[in-house]
Design a protein around this motif. Structure first.
Motif, PDB file in Angstrom:
ATOM      1  N   ALA A  46      -0.206   5.029  -8.853  1.00  0.00           N
ATOM      2  CA  ALA A  46      -0.490   4.034  -9.893  1.00  0.00           C
ATOM      3  C   ALA A  46      -1.179   2.806  -9.304  1.00  0.00           C
ATOM      4  O   ALA A  46      -2.119   2.258  -9.898  1.00  0.00           O
ATOM      5  N   LEU A  47      -0.739   2.341  -8.130  1.00  0.00           N
ATOM      6  CA  LEU A  47      -1.332   1.153  -7.513  1.00  0.00           C
ATOM      7  C   LEU A  47      -2.771   1.408  -7.076  1.00  0.00           C
ATOM      8  O   LEU A  47      -3.663   0.570  -7.291  1.00  0.00           O
ATOM      9  N   VAL A  48      -3.007   2.569  -6.455  1.00  0.00           N
ATOM     10  CA  VAL A  48      -4.354   2.883  -5.982  1.00  0.00           C
ATOM     11  C   VAL A  48      -5.302   3.106  -7.154  1.00  0.00           C
ATOM     12  O   VAL A  48      -6.477   2.716  -7.113  1.00  0.00           O
ATOM     13  N   GLU A  49      -4.797   3.724  -8.218  1.00  0.00           N
ATOM     14  CA  GLU A  49      -5.646   3.957  -9.394  1.00  0.00           C
ATOM     15  C   GLU A  49      -6.093   2.638 -10.027  1.00  0.00           C
ATOM     16  O   GLU A  49      -7.235   2.508 -10.459  1.00  0.00           O
ATOM     17  N   LYS A  50      -5.212   1.652 -10.045  1.00  0.00           N
ATOM     18  CA  LYS A  50      -5.533   0.383 -10.687  1.00  0.00           C
ATOM     19  C   LYS A  50      -6.278  -0.574  -9.757  1.00  0.00           C
ATOM     20  O   LYS A  50      -7.205  -1.286 -10.180  1.00  0.00           O
ATOM     21  N   HIS A  51      -5.901  -0.588  -8.478  1.00  0.00           N
ATOM     22  CA  HIS A  51      -6.443  -1.598  -7.561  1.00  0.00           C
ATOM     23  C   HIS A  51      -7.339  -1.036  -6.466  1.00  0.00           C
ATOM     24  O   HIS A  51      -7.800  -1.786  -5.604  1.00  0.00           O
ATOM     25  N   GLU A  52      -7.554   0.293  -6.455  1.00  0.00           N
ATOM     26  CA  GLU A  52      -8.432   0.993  -5.508  1.00  0.00           C
ATOM     27  C   GLU A  52      -7.829   1.160  -4.110  1.00  0.00           C
ATOM     28  O   GLU A  52      -8.122   2.139  -3.435  1.00  0.00           O
ATOM     29  N   SER A  53      -7.030   0.243  -3.649  1.00  0.00           N
ATOM     30  CA  SER A  53      -6.405   0.369  -2.331  1.00  0.00           C
ATOM     31  C   SER A  53      -5.107  -0.417  -2.307  1.00  0.00           C
ATOM     32  O   SER A  53      -4.880  -1.308  -3.145  1.00  0.00           O
ATOM     33  N   LEU A  54      -4.258  -0.115  -1.334  1.00  0.00           N
ATOM     34  CA  LEU A  54      -2.998  -0.838  -1.212  1.00  0.00           C
ATOM     35  C   LEU A  54      -3.229  -2.284  -0.781  1.00  0.00           C
ATOM     36  O   LEU A  54      -2.450  -3.178  -1.129  1.00  0.00           O
ATOM     37  N   GLU A  55      -4.293  -2.517   0.003  1.00  0.00           N
ATOM     38  CA  GLU A  55      -4.604  -3.881   0.422  1.00  0.00           C
ATOM     39  C   GLU A  55      -4.896  -4.756  -0.791  1.00  0.00           C
ATOM     40  O   GLU A  55      -4.372  -5.867  -0.916  1.00  0.00           O
ATOM     41  N   MET A  56      -5.742  -4.250  -1.690  1.00  0.00           N
ATOM     42  CA  MET A  56      -6.081  -4.993  -2.902  1.00  0.00           C
ATOM     43  C   MET A  56      -4.869  -5.087  -3.829  1.00  0.00           C
ATOM     44  O   MET A  56      -4.678  -6.099  -4.511  1.00  0.00           O
ATOM     45  N   ALA A  57      -4.043  -4.039  -3.842  1.00  0.00           N
ATOM     46  CA  ALA A  57      -2.845  -4.059  -4.685  1.00  0.00           C
ATOM     47  C   ALA A  57      -1.881  -5.141  -4.219  1.00  0.00           C
ATOM     48  O   ALA A  57      -1.305  -5.862  -5.039  1.00  0.00           O
ATOM     49  N   PHE A  58      -1.717  -5.276  -2.907  1.00  0.00           N
ATOM     50  CA  PHE A  58      -0.808  -6.295  -2.389  1.00  0.00           C
ATOM     51  C   PHE A  58      -1.297  -7.686  -2.787  1.00  0.00           C
ATOM     52  O   PHE A  58      -0.500  -8.540  -3.212  1.00  0.00           O
ATOM     53  N   SER A  59      -2.592  -7.928  -2.653  1.00  0.00           N
ATOM     54  CA  SER A  59      -3.137  -9.241  -3.015  1.00  0.00           C
ATOM     55  C   SER A  59      -2.938  -9.527  -4.495  1.00  0.00           C
ATOM     56  O   SER A  59      -2.636 -10.667  -4.880  1.00  0.00           O
ATOM     57  N   ALA A  60      -3.076  -8.495  -5.323  1.00  0.00           N
ATOM     58  CA  ALA A  60      -2.900  -8.694  -6.765  1.00  0.00           C
ATOM     59  C   ALA A  60      -1.435  -8.960  -7.109  1.00  0.00           C
ATOM     60  O   ALA A  60      -1.128  -9.810  -7.952  1.00  0.00           O
ATOM     61  N   LEU A  74       7.443  -7.542  -7.624  1.00  0.00           N
ATOM     62  CA  LEU A  74       7.280  -6.088  -7.658  1.00  0.00           C
ATOM     63  C   LEU A  74       7.563  -5.556  -9.052  1.00  0.00           C
ATOM     64  O   LEU A  74       6.820  -4.708  -9.566  1.00  0.00           O
ATOM     65  N   ALA A  75       8.626  -6.070  -9.695  1.00  0.00           N
ATOM     66  CA  ALA A  75       8.960  -5.627 -11.048  1.00  0.00           C
ATOM     67  C   ALA A  75       7.841  -5.966 -12.024  1.00  0.00           C
ATOM     68  O   ALA A  75       7.486  -5.153 -12.896  1.00  0.00           O
ATOM     69  N   ALA A  76       7.260  -7.166 -11.872  1.00  0.00           N
ATOM     70  CA  ALA A  76       6.154  -7.562 -12.753  1.00  0.00           C
ATOM     71  C   ALA A  76       4.949  -6.658 -12.534  1.00  0.00           C
ATOM     72  O   ALA A  76       4.264  -6.259 -13.492  1.00  0.00           O
ATOM     73  N   GLY A  77       4.675  -6.315 -11.270  1.00  0.00           N
ATOM     74  CA  GLY A  77       3.549  -5.432 -10.977  1.00  0.00           C
ATOM     75  C   GLY A  77       3.752  -4.047 -11.540  1.00  0.00           C
ATOM     76  O   GLY A  77       2.813  -3.430 -12.059  1.00  0.00           O
ATOM     77  N   GLU A 108       2.655  -5.014   5.711  1.00  0.00           N
ATOM     78  CA  GLU A 108       2.947  -3.833   6.520  1.00  0.00           C
ATOM     79  C   GLU A 108       3.959  -2.923   5.826  1.00  0.00           C
ATOM     80  O   GLU A 108       3.865  -1.693   5.911  1.00  0.00           O
ATOM     81  N   ASP A 109       4.917  -3.540   5.120  1.00  0.00           N
ATOM     82  CA  ASP A 109       5.907  -2.743   4.392  1.00  0.00           C
ATOM     83  C   ASP A 109       5.249  -1.867   3.338  1.00  0.00           C
ATOM     84  O   ASP A 109       5.636  -0.707   3.144  1.00  0.00           O
ATOM     85  N   LEU A 110       4.266  -2.429   2.641  1.00  0.00           N
ATOM     86  CA  LEU A 110       3.639  -1.697   1.542  1.00  0.00           C
ATOM     87  C   LEU A 110       2.917  -0.446   2.036  1.00  0.00           C
ATOM     88  O   LEU A 110       2.713   0.496   1.274  1.00  0.00           O
ATOM     89  N   ARG A 111       2.544  -0.430   3.313  1.00  0.00           N
ATOM     90  CA  ARG A 111       1.880   0.761   3.856  1.00  0.00           C
ATOM     91  C   ARG A 111       2.816   1.968   3.878  1.00  0.00           C
ATOM     92  O   ARG A 111       2.363   3.103   4.099  1.00  0.00           O
ATOM     93  N   LEU A 112       4.100   1.736   3.672  1.00  0.00           N
ATOM     94  CA  LEU A 112       5.026   2.851   3.588  1.00  0.00           C
ATOM     95  C   LEU A 112       4.640   3.798   2.445  1.00  0.00           C
ATOM     96  O   LEU A 112       4.890   5.006   2.520  1.00  0.00           O
ATOM     97  N   LEU A 113       4.020   3.252   1.402  1.00  0.00           N
ATOM     98  CA  LEU A 113       3.564   4.098   0.288  1.00  0.00           C
ATOM     99  C   LEU A 113       2.493   5.071   0.749  1.00  0.00           C
ATOM    100  O   LEU A 113       2.480   6.236   0.355  1.00  0.00           O
ATOM    101  N   SER A 114       1.558   4.586   1.578  1.00  0.00           N
ATOM    102  CA  SER A 114       0.517   5.484   2.081  1.00  0.00           C
ATOM    103  C   SER A 114       1.110   6.514   3.035  1.00  0.00           C
ATOM    104  O   SER A 114       0.650   7.659   3.098  1.00  0.00           O
TER     105      SER A 114
END
Length: 509
Positions: A46-60, A74-77, A108-114
């Motif tokens: 869901a994050l990659v589909e909306k934001h193209e990458s986890l890096e951009m998702a984290f910033s958003a 995180l809940a809001a996202g 770095e934590d968010l990279r756990l998704l990848s």
């Protein structure tokens, strides 16, 4: 995972001489349960589909630019993504990603998704290659079909077409991508093609990640970016700034490091795993995330222990503590074995000769230095082996239900699979010196548990879900005996055993 759980529960100064009491045992309740891999895959998609990458998702998600995500952000996202999650599910996702137990999620934590996504990709590629090799007989035979003209290379089109002709589509493109990373070319050379054998190392990924962190980040600064850059410089053996590294450079760099470098197959699997964006290179962030990935894996192992105890005893409480560590007395076992229903094997004794390979495996399992390849990391040291009990219907041969084509027989097979039990046997007492020249003898009782979910559960009514092996109720009793001490079976010169009181230390039964 016993040592890791014990280390978590044992406070530095309990006053119990390196043991745990009831109060320490109840600390298991502090282990919050993380979301499972399937939930992480869903969030990643869901994050990659909306934001193209986890890096951009984290910033958003980090709208306040604080450099970390709270549970609220995180809940809001998640709500913005349109995913319907209960507060408990959001908390489980947060627990899975908060690897430092700091109450926040770093980049770095968010990279756990990848990592979850790439690990799933690796497993799919592994299954695809295993299936194709099984269909053709060997990897060499598979290559003959993919490169019929023996041109020396295999195109992606030929790779996919051959798999399609053999009747497989799932995971095939991932397998091609795995082999392609070796050289980065559009087609596979025969050498790159045979690197598909490296997929057999997928099962060892947890210990490989720990080893990689030890090799690359020892003595690294605490700042994540600096730690990742230091890892790149060590791999390239270059003190200048390094932006990224390819798969071949990664493998070459590991080979020149001191401290038992990882094998080429292991390195190839690690590169694929860490290349979360599938760009063919690893940057500093990929390596600075290693402590986060390993911390998350360790927390998941701890949580699996809590789940196991709760499944067996209902909850973490004094009753579970007494059942686990005090256990029933010998009179209870005697009563059960004399008066309660039980199953006797057709033959009560099996005598067999085992060769050098079997002996080496036993020594490796025991962590004995006489083994050819004893494990070095604590995560892999077990000291024992698992027993598996596969009940079948009367007159039915032992088969894997996945291999049964008849729908009726398949249903029976799945029920048999549901009633499979497994239990662990501690073999360390086989290292005892024996008495009067006789080999050591190990008497054991191994409690059986079973899989947590009925295969194809939707096909069976709940009335058929009866549990065969109620936790801590059914057990297998047996005796394992060697005809002579290990020292005589394998008389190599090794350091003497630890002797704190003048006698070799042998773990209690």
């Amino acid at each position: 995972d016993g040592p890791a759980v014990f280390s978590f529960l044992c406070r530095p100064r309990t006053g119990l001489g390196g043991r745990i009491g009831l109060h320490d045992f109840l600390r298991l309740l502090e282990i919050k349960l993380p979301a499972g891999p399937e939930k992480l895959l869903e969030l990643h998609g869901a994050l990659v589909e909306k934001h193209e990458s986890l890096e951009m998702a984290f910033s958003a998600l980090d709208s306040a630019a604080e450099g970390a995500l709270t549970m609220e952000s995180l809940a809001a996202g998640i709500e913005e993504l349109g995913l319907s999650k209960s507060p408990e599910e959001v908390e489980a996702l947060f627990v899975a990603l908060d690897t430092g137990r700091s109450g926040s999620i770093s980049r770095e934590d968010l990279r756990l998704l990848s990592l979850a996504k790439r690990k799933n990709d690796l497993e799919m590629a592994q299954q695809a290659v295993k299936w194709l090799v099984s269909a053709c007989g060997s990897l060499s035979k598979l290559l003959e079909q993919m490169d019929e003209q023996m041109t020396g290379s295999v195109s992606k089109e030929a790779f996919l077409a051959t798999a399609q002709r053999l009747g497989l589509s799932d995971g095939v493109e991932l397998a091609f991508s795995f082999a392609q990373q070796m050289e980065g070319a559009e087609t596979l050379s025969h050498q790159s093609f045979f690197s598909l054998q490296a997929l057999e190392s997928v099962e060892h990924l947890p210990s490989m990640l720990v080893k990689l962190q030890e090799l690359l980040l020892h003595g690294a600064p605490e700042l994540p970016g600096q730690a990742g850059q230091l890892a790149l410089q060590r791999l390239k053996d270059d003190e200048e700034m390094v932006e990224s590294i390819t798969c071949s450079e990664f493998i070459a760099g590991l080979s020149q490091l001191e401290g038992a470098p990882l094998s080429v197959p292991s390195a190839q699997c690690l590169f694929f795993l860490l290349d979360g964006a599938n760009v063919g290179t690893l940057d500093a962030l990929a390596f600075s995330s290693l402590p986060n990935l390993n911390a998350a894996a360790m927390w998941r192992r701890l949580s699996d222990c809590r789940r196991f105890i709760e499944a067996g005893f209902g909850e973490i409480d004094p009753k579970a503590f007494r059942a686990l560590f005090e256990g029933p007395g010998e009179d209870v076992f005697q009563e059960a074995e004399e008066n309660l229903p039980h199953v006797l094997f057709e033959t009560n004794e099996q005598v067999a000769y085992r060769g050098r390979e079997w002996l080496q495996r036993l020594l490796n399992t025991l962590g004995d230095e006489r083994g050819r390849d004893p494990v070095k990391d604590s995560l892999s040291k077990t000291g024992g082996a698992w027993l598996y009990m596969f009940p079948t219907l009367q007159g039915q041969e032992l088969v894997d239900y996945k291999e049964i084509s008849d729908p009726t027989a398949s249903s029976h097979g799945k029920l048999a699979r549901w009633h499979q039990g497994h239990g662990f046997v501690d073999l360390r007492r086989l290292a005892a010196p024996g008495t009067n020249g006789q080999g050591p003898m190990l008497e054991f009782r191994a409690y059986l548990t079973q899989v947590t979910q009925l295969p194809g559960a939707n096909e069976f009514p709940e009335a058929e879900w009866s549990t065969a092996y109620t936790p801590c109720r059914s057990y297998v009793k047996g005796v394992i005996r060697l005809d002579r001490p290990l020292q005589r079976l394998c008389p190599r010169d090794v350091r003497p055993a630890l002797q704190p009181s003048g006698e070799a230390y042998i773990p209690p039964p």
